[in-house]
Design an enzyme around this catalytic site. Structure first.
Site, short mmCIF file in Angstrom:
data_model
loop_
_atom_site.label_atom_id
_atom_site.label_comp_id
_atom_site.label_asym_id
_atom_site.label_seq_id
_atom_site.Cartn_x
_atom_site.Cartn_y
_atom_site.Cartn_z
N HIS A 1 0.84 -1.20 0.00
CA HIS A 1 0.00 0.00 0.00
C HIS A 1 0.87 1.25 0.00
O HIS A 1 2.09 1.16 0.16
CB HIS A 1 -0.99 -0.02 1.17
CG HIS A 1 -0.39 -0.07 2.53
ND1 HIS A 1 0.36 -1.14 2.99
CD2 HIS A 1 -0.43 0.82 3.57
CE1 HIS A 1 0.74 -0.91 4.24
NE2 HIS A 1 0.28 0.28 4.60
N HIS B 1 1.29 3.91 1.96
CA HIS B 1 1.80 4.61 3.14
C HIS B 1 3.32 4.71 3.08
O HIS B 1 4.01 3.77 2.66
CB HIS B 1 1.36 3.91 4.43
CG HIS B 1 -0.10 4.13 4.73
ND1 HIS B 1 -0.78 3.39 5.66
CD2 HIS B 1 -1.00 5.01 4.22
CE1 HIS B 1 -2.03 3.79 5.71
NE2 HIS B 1 -2.20 4.77 4.85
N ASP C 1 5.75 4.47 5.08
CA ASP C 1 6.61 3.49 5.74
C ASP C 1 6.61 2.14 5.03
O ASP C 1 7.24 1.19 5.50
CB ASP C 1 6.23 3.32 7.22
CG ASP C 1 4.79 2.88 7.43
OD1 ASP C 1 3.92 3.26 6.62
OD2 ASP C 1 4.52 2.17 8.42
N HIS C 2 5.93 2.07 3.91
CA HIS C 2 5.96 0.86 3.08
C HIS C 2 6.44 1.14 1.66
O HIS C 2 6.87 0.21 0.97
CB HIS C 2 4.57 0.23 3.01
CG HIS C 2 4.08 -0.29 4.33
ND1 HIS C 2 4.15 -1.62 4.69
CD2 HIS C 2 3.55 0.36 5.40
CE1 HIS C 2 3.67 -1.75 5.93
NE2 HIS C 2 3.31 -0.57 6.37
N HIS D 1 -7.62 -1.16 5.17
CA HIS D 1 -6.59 -0.32 5.80
C HIS D 1 -6.33 0.88 4.88
O HIS D 1 -6.28 2.02 5.33
CB HIS D 1 -5.32 -1.13 6.01
CG HIS D 1 -4.22 -0.37 6.68
ND1 HIS D 1 -4.27 0.01 8.01
CD2 HIS D 1 -3.04 0.09 6.21
CE1 HIS D 1 -3.17 0.67 8.32
NE2 HIS D 1 -2.40 0.74 7.24
N ASP E 1 -0.42 -4.48 5.90
CA ASP E 1 -1.12 -4.02 7.10
C ASP E 1 -2.57 -4.50 7.12
O ASP E 1 -3.45 -3.85 7.70
CB ASP E 1 -1.07 -2.49 7.19
CG ASP E 1 0.32 -1.98 7.58
OD1 ASP E 1 1.24 -2.80 7.72
OD2 ASP E 1 0.46 -0.75 7.74
N HIS F 1 4.39 -5.20 10.12
CA HIS F 1 4.91 -4.56 11.34
C HIS F 1 5.13 -5.58 12.44
O HIS F 1 4.48 -6.63 12.48
CB HIS F 1 3.91 -3.52 11.87
CG HIS F 1 3.79 -2.29 11.03
ND1 HIS F 1 4.56 -1.17 11.22
CD2 HIS F 1 2.98 -2.01 9.98
CE1 HIS F 1 4.23 -0.24 10.34
NE2 HIS F 1 3.27 -0.73 9.57
#
Length: 282
Positions: free
Chosen positions: A54, A56, A58-59, A110, A134, A173
């Site tokens: 996805h 975001h 942090d990905h 998400h 996630d 995570h």
């Protein structure tokens, strides 16, 4: 198929998946390109593609930098918001990298464009692998930022939950200890939760990853996969599975971490007023 687990940022995971015959590799969720490139060089592999679950940061934040290093790099994902995207994939689309097969599994909730990746090798004794981003965590599931309980229920039961039970789960995570503390609140008598939590705490103490789990394990201790169990229904006060899932997510969102005690040094700093200048800042 070799999966290299790479811990990055505060609690994220990147995964380098290596086809051992050709020494070609794909990465799932390239968040920290510098770290990834170090491991690519160390492993002596050629990076062929990025699979982004996805958008975001942090990905996906490493995609653009990797695309500059590897101009022919293919970047797969299901959301136009993913940086450097070259191939937009759809549900059940299949990809192939050497002997590694990939099935794209669309799991919106998400984020509205979340994609999981199911990988396996033909005629291999190794268990297949699910890179769940996630959507599914060990002992938990992702927050419903851009979706509904109905969507997450379908994701967990009809799409991911229907995969072979020996599938290894590699999530986005390291949330395992906190997730299982919540699971224990939901089902205080669940021995599987107790055992997994004790194991996860030991791993955490040694700064070791808790991934992967297996789908079969998750059905024993993950409350979000146990919404038809009487004990979970009793905790939520709901009966319909989607209502149970919705109530669980609300409870989990409000589940607070136990307050950590300050170290003696920090206590002294407070007593001496050393934090004063910082506390007054907006």
């Amino acid at each position: 198929m070799k999966v290299k687990v790479i811990s990055v940022l505060e609690d994220n995971y990147m995964y380098l998946v290596i086809e051992e015959n050709t020494k070609e590799a794909v990465v799932v969720d390239a968040a920290v390109p510098k770290r990834l490139l170090e491991i690519v060089r160390k492993e002596g592999v050629t990076l062929k593609a990025v699979l982004t679950t996805h958008h975001h940061w942090d990905h996906a934040r490493g995609n653009e930098e990797l695309a500059k290093v590897y101009p022919e790099l293919r970047v797969y994902g299901a959301d136009e918001r993913i940086g450097a995207l070259t191939h937009k994939v759809t549900h059940n689309e299949e990809l192939k990298f050497g002997d590694i097969n990939v099935k794209c599994l669309f799991t919106p909730c998400h984020t509205s464009g979340h994609m999981c990746y199911f990988m396996w090798e033909e005629n291999s004794p190794d268990a297949p692998a699910l890179f769940s981003g996630d959507t599914l965590f060990i002992g938990g599931c992702g927050k419903f930022f851009e979706g509904t309980a109905e969507q997450m229920y379908k994701n967990l039961t009809e799409i991911l939950g229907a995969l072979p039970k020996h599938t290894k789960v590699f999530c986005g995570h390291e949330y395992t200890v906190r997730n299982l503390k919540f699971a224990l609140k939901v089902e205080p008598e669940n021995e599987s939760v107790k055992k997994k939590l004790a194991w996860a705490k030991l791993r955490d103490d040694e700064d070791l990853p808790t991934v992967p789990s297996t789908l079969q394990e998750e059905f024993h201790y993950n409350p979000f996969l146990r919404v038809s169990e009487e004990s979970v229904q009793k905790f939520t006060g709901k009966a319909a599975p989607v209502d149970v899932l919705r109530a669980l997510r609300t409870e989990k969102d409000n589940f607070k971490k136990p307050q950590e005690r300050l170290t003696p040094q920090a206590m002294l700093a407070f007593e001496w007023g050393l934090f004063g200048p910082f506390m007054g800042k907006k």
